[in-house]
Design an enzyme around this catalytic site. Structure first.
Site, mmCIF file in Angstrom:
data_model
loop_
_atom_site.group_PDB
_atom_site.id
_atom_site.type_symbol
_atom_site.label_atom_id
_atom_site.label_comp_id
_atom_site.label_asym_id
_atom_site.label_seq_id
_atom_site.Cartn_x
_atom_site.Cartn_y
_atom_site.Cartn_z
ATOM 1 N N TYR A 36 -18.495 8.569 2.926
ATOM 2 C CA TYR A 36 -17.762 7.657 3.256
ATOM 3 C C TYR A 36 -18.419 6.062 2.683
ATOM 4 O O TYR A 36 -17.858 5.183 2.170
ATOM 5 C CB TYR A 36 -17.308 7.255 4.501
ATOM 6 C CG TYR A 36 -16.001 6.432 4.521
ATOM 7 C CD1 TYR A 36 -14.874 7.073 4.198
ATOM 8 C CD2 TYR A 36 -16.219 5.231 5.267
ATOM 9 C CE1 TYR A 36 -13.654 6.094 4.200
ATOM 10 C CE2 TYR A 36 -14.960 4.473 5.572
ATOM 11 C CZ TYR A 36 -13.697 4.937 4.892
ATOM 12 O OH TYR A 36 -12.809 3.979 4.820
ATOM 13 N N ASP A 93 -1.349 -7.547 -6.974
ATOM 14 C CA ASP A 93 -2.754 -7.134 -7.279
ATOM 15 C C ASP A 93 -3.465 -7.789 -6.302
ATOM 16 O O ASP A 93 -3.858 -9.241 -6.687
ATOM 17 C CB ASP A 93 -3.138 -7.317 -8.717
ATOM 18 C CG ASP A 93 -4.631 -6.824 -8.873
ATOM 19 O OD1 ASP A 93 -5.482 -6.664 -7.847
ATOM 20 O OD2 ASP A 93 -5.077 -6.801 -10.281
ATOM 21 N N VAL A 94 -4.018 -7.640 -5.352
ATOM 22 C CA VAL A 94 -4.838 -8.493 -4.398
ATOM 23 C C VAL A 94 -6.072 -8.680 -4.907
ATOM 24 O O VAL A 94 -6.852 -9.560 -4.210
ATOM 25 C CB VAL A 94 -5.000 -7.517 -2.664
ATOM 26 C CG1 VAL A 94 -3.544 -7.325 -2.187
ATOM 27 C CG2 VAL A 94 -5.769 -6.237 -2.980
ATOM 28 N N ILE A 153 -4.317 -1.206 2.160
ATOM 29 C CA ILE A 153 -5.117 -1.174 0.934
ATOM 30 C C ILE A 153 -6.484 -1.178 1.061
ATOM 31 O O ILE A 153 -7.223 -1.947 1.914
ATOM 32 C CB ILE A 153 -4.734 -2.569 0.208
ATOM 33 C CG1 ILE A 153 -3.382 -2.690 -0.116
ATOM 34 C CG2 ILE A 153 -5.538 -2.944 -1.288
ATOM 35 C CD1 ILE A 153 -2.747 -4.079 -0.424
ATOM 36 N N ARG A 167 -3.908 13.793 4.835
ATOM 37 C CA ARG A 167 -4.057 14.041 3.484
ATOM 38 C C ARG A 167 -3.117 13.152 2.446
ATOM 39 O O ARG A 167 -1.742 13.458 2.483
ATOM 40 C CB ARG A 167 -3.721 15.376 3.086
ATOM 41 C CG ARG A 167 -3.927 16.175 2.048
ATOM 42 C CD ARG A 167 -3.352 17.331 1.674
ATOM 43 N NE ARG A 167 -3.700 18.549 2.542
ATOM 44 C CZ ARG A 167 -4.423 19.097 2.659
ATOM 45 N NH1 ARG A 167 -5.740 19.052 1.506
ATOM 46 N NH2 ARG A 167 -4.797 19.814 3.690
ATOM 47 N N LYS A 188 -15.026 -1.318 5.721
ATOM 48 C CA LYS A 188 -14.194 -1.245 6.951
ATOM 49 C C LYS A 188 -14.670 -1.974 8.066
ATOM 50 O O LYS A 188 -13.821 -2.614 8.730
ATOM 51 C CB LYS A 188 -13.752 0.126 7.207
ATOM 52 C CG LYS A 188 -12.961 0.872 6.147
ATOM 53 C CD LYS A 188 -11.642 0.392 6.446
ATOM 54 C CE LYS A 188 -10.675 1.319 5.354
ATOM 55 N NZ LYS A 188 -9.343 0.761 5.204
ATOM 56 N N SER A 228 1.993 8.388 2.135
ATOM 57 C CA SER A 228 1.159 7.344 2.423
ATOM 58 C C SER A 228 1.223 6.947 3.534
ATOM 59 O O SER A 228 2.345 6.967 4.335
ATOM 60 C CB SER A 228 1.453 6.019 1.512
ATOM 61 O OG SER A 228 1.230 6.216 0.108
ATOM 62 N N GLY A 240 0.735 -1.279 -0.096
ATOM 63 C CA GLY A 240 0.037 0.004 -0.097
ATOM 64 C C GLY A 240 0.733 1.382 0.019
ATOM 65 O O GLY A 240 0.216 2.608 0.120
ATOM 66 N N LEU A 294 -2.747 10.469 -1.415
ATOM 67 C CA LEU A 294 -3.060 10.274 -2.659
ATOM 68 C C LEU A 294 -4.452 9.776 -2.803
ATOM 69 O O LEU A 294 -5.125 10.224 -3.757
ATOM 70 C CB LEU A 294 -2.117 9.392 -3.338
ATOM 71 C CG LEU A 294 -1.746 9.641 -4.902
ATOM 72 C CD1 LEU A 294 -1.198 11.230 -4.996
ATOM 73 C CD2 LEU A 294 -0.733 8.706 -5.209
HETATM 74 O O1 0WE Z 1 -10.430 4.943 3.688
HETATM 75 C C1 0WE Z 1 -10.311 5.986 3.117
HETATM 76 C C2 0WE Z 1 -10.391 6.284 1.528
HETATM 77 C C3 0WE Z 1 -10.013 4.935 0.795
HETATM 78 C C4 0WE Z 1 -10.225 5.119 -0.694
HETATM 79 C C5 0WE Z 1 -10.041 6.374 -1.132
HETATM 80 C C6 0WE Z 1 -10.244 6.348 -2.635
HETATM 81 C C7 0WE Z 1 -10.227 7.355 -3.721
HETATM 82 C C8 0WE Z 1 -9.945 7.285 -5.137
HETATM 83 C C9 0WE Z 1 -11.123 4.044 -1.316
HETATM 84 N N1 0WE Z 1 -11.235 4.176 -2.526
HETATM 85 C C10 0WE Z 1 -10.801 5.271 -3.256
HETATM 86 N N2 0WE Z 1 -11.489 5.354 -4.467
HETATM 87 C C11 0WE Z 1 -10.965 6.219 -5.391
HETATM 88 O O2 0WE Z 1 -11.299 6.197 -6.619
HETATM 89 N N3 0WE Z 1 -10.183 7.184 3.949
HETATM 90 C C12 0WE Z 1 -10.212 6.717 5.409
HETATM 91 C C13 0WE Z 1 -10.313 8.373 3.519
HETATM 92 C C14 0WE Z 1 -11.565 9.017 3.449
HETATM 93 O O3 0WE Z 1 -12.202 8.663 2.386
HETATM 94 C C15 0WE Z 1 -13.333 9.404 2.568
HETATM 95 C C16 0WE Z 1 -13.563 9.953 3.730
HETATM 96 C C17 0WE Z 1 -12.164 9.895 4.371
HETATM 97 C C18 0WE Z 1 -11.750 10.148 5.668
HETATM 98 C C19 0WE Z 1 -14.413 9.572 1.754
HETATM 99 C C20 0WE Z 1 -15.559 10.287 1.939
HETATM 100 C C21 0WE Z 1 -15.503 10.628 3.337
HETATM 101 C C22 0WE Z 1 -14.673 10.722 4.061
#
Ligand code: 0WE
Length: 254
Positions: free
Chosen positions: A156, A64-65, A92, A193, A163, A19, A13, A195
């Protein structure tokens, strides 16, 4: 003398210097661990190589998991370097972008649900299943989760379900693998913050909301996540398994 001297840990990851997995690798390297890294695709290969090099590692392998064959190849490759190792970090998660936007009931789809759960949750036990016979009797598996697993957080959406599944998965893995000396835990990180976060709507507001409301009046850093992951992979945490540890500046308790 570091508290991870002689430990071998596989890190998944890593996508950039921002990251969470980078912060984790940094802390583990500082404490004396030997590291190996995976990358998801050729686009990330050179970047992960460079980062691995920063941490004295030339073990950089594709994985690639979402493919069992890719997971099996990973450990076949890794066994050329390490016959046994002491754990891995699972950093991941994925849901397609259209799932992380707007009204939950409106946006969720069967395919979106399936992909999110497959990549975010199943992959954790899939990795453990494939390398079980390579794990030492003082191993530690660490995954990353988020408060959206236990609270309904705007946007989310399906990631919250994935999760929640990941956290339950972690507990069942802890139960299954405990007798073999393998501990399994999750770190629930506050927003950072990265990627992965850069594509998310209103993420800035999310960060400033958490900063304003959390007991410590700030966000967490990847170094703080890294230190807890290093602790979880060390003997300092020898009595802890099946646990979700919140590293969120206290946000979840207020
Ligand atoms: O678990 C995460 C995000 C993980 C994630 C991020 C992306 C962005 C690009 C999973 N899938 C994707 N797919 C994509 O195409 N977080 C804890 C960060 C996060 O994401 C959010 C949050 C927070 C905090 C989405 C909505 C609201 C809050």
């Amino acid at each position: 003398m570091g508290f991870l001297d002689g430990r071998r840990v596989l890190i998944t990851g890593v996508a950039s210097y921002r990251s969470l997995a980078y912060g984790i690798a940094k802390a583990m390297y500082r404490e004396g661990a030997q590291l190996a890294f995976t990358y998801q695709n050729n686009k990330l290969k050179d970047r992960v190589r460079k980062i691995a090099n920063d941490f004295g590692s030339d073990i950089v392998l594709p994985c690639d998991v979402s493919e069992d064959e890719s997971i099996n190849d990973l450990f076949l490759h890794l066994s050329k370097f390490w016959l046994k190792f002491d754990g891995f970090v699972h950093a991941i998660a994925y849901a397609s972008n259209d799932q992380l936007n707007g009204d939950y009931v409106e946006s969720i789809t069967r395919e979106g649900f399936s992909v999110a759960h497959n990549v975010t949750s199943y992959s954790f036990v899939a990795l453990a299943k494939a390398c079980r016979n390579m794990l030492s009797t003082c191993s530690s598996l660490v995954t990353l989760t988020y408060l959206g697993s236990v609270r309904a957080i705007p946007n989310y959406n399906v990631m919250g379900l994935a999760k929640a599944s990941l956290e339950a998965n972690m507990r069942y893995m802890a139960r299954s693998l405990g007798a073999e000396g393998i501990r399994v835990n999750a770190i629930s990180s506050g927003p950072v913050r990265t990627l992965a976060a850069s594509g998310i709507m209103n993420f800035k507001q999310m960060l400033s909301y958490c900063k304003d409301k959390s007991p410590m009046c700030r966000n967490v850093t990847i170094d703080e996540i890294g230190n807890v992951a290093a602790f979880l992979c060390s003997d300092l945490s020898s009595g802890i398994t099946g646990e979700v540890i919140y590293v969120d500046a206290g946000f979840s308790v207020v």
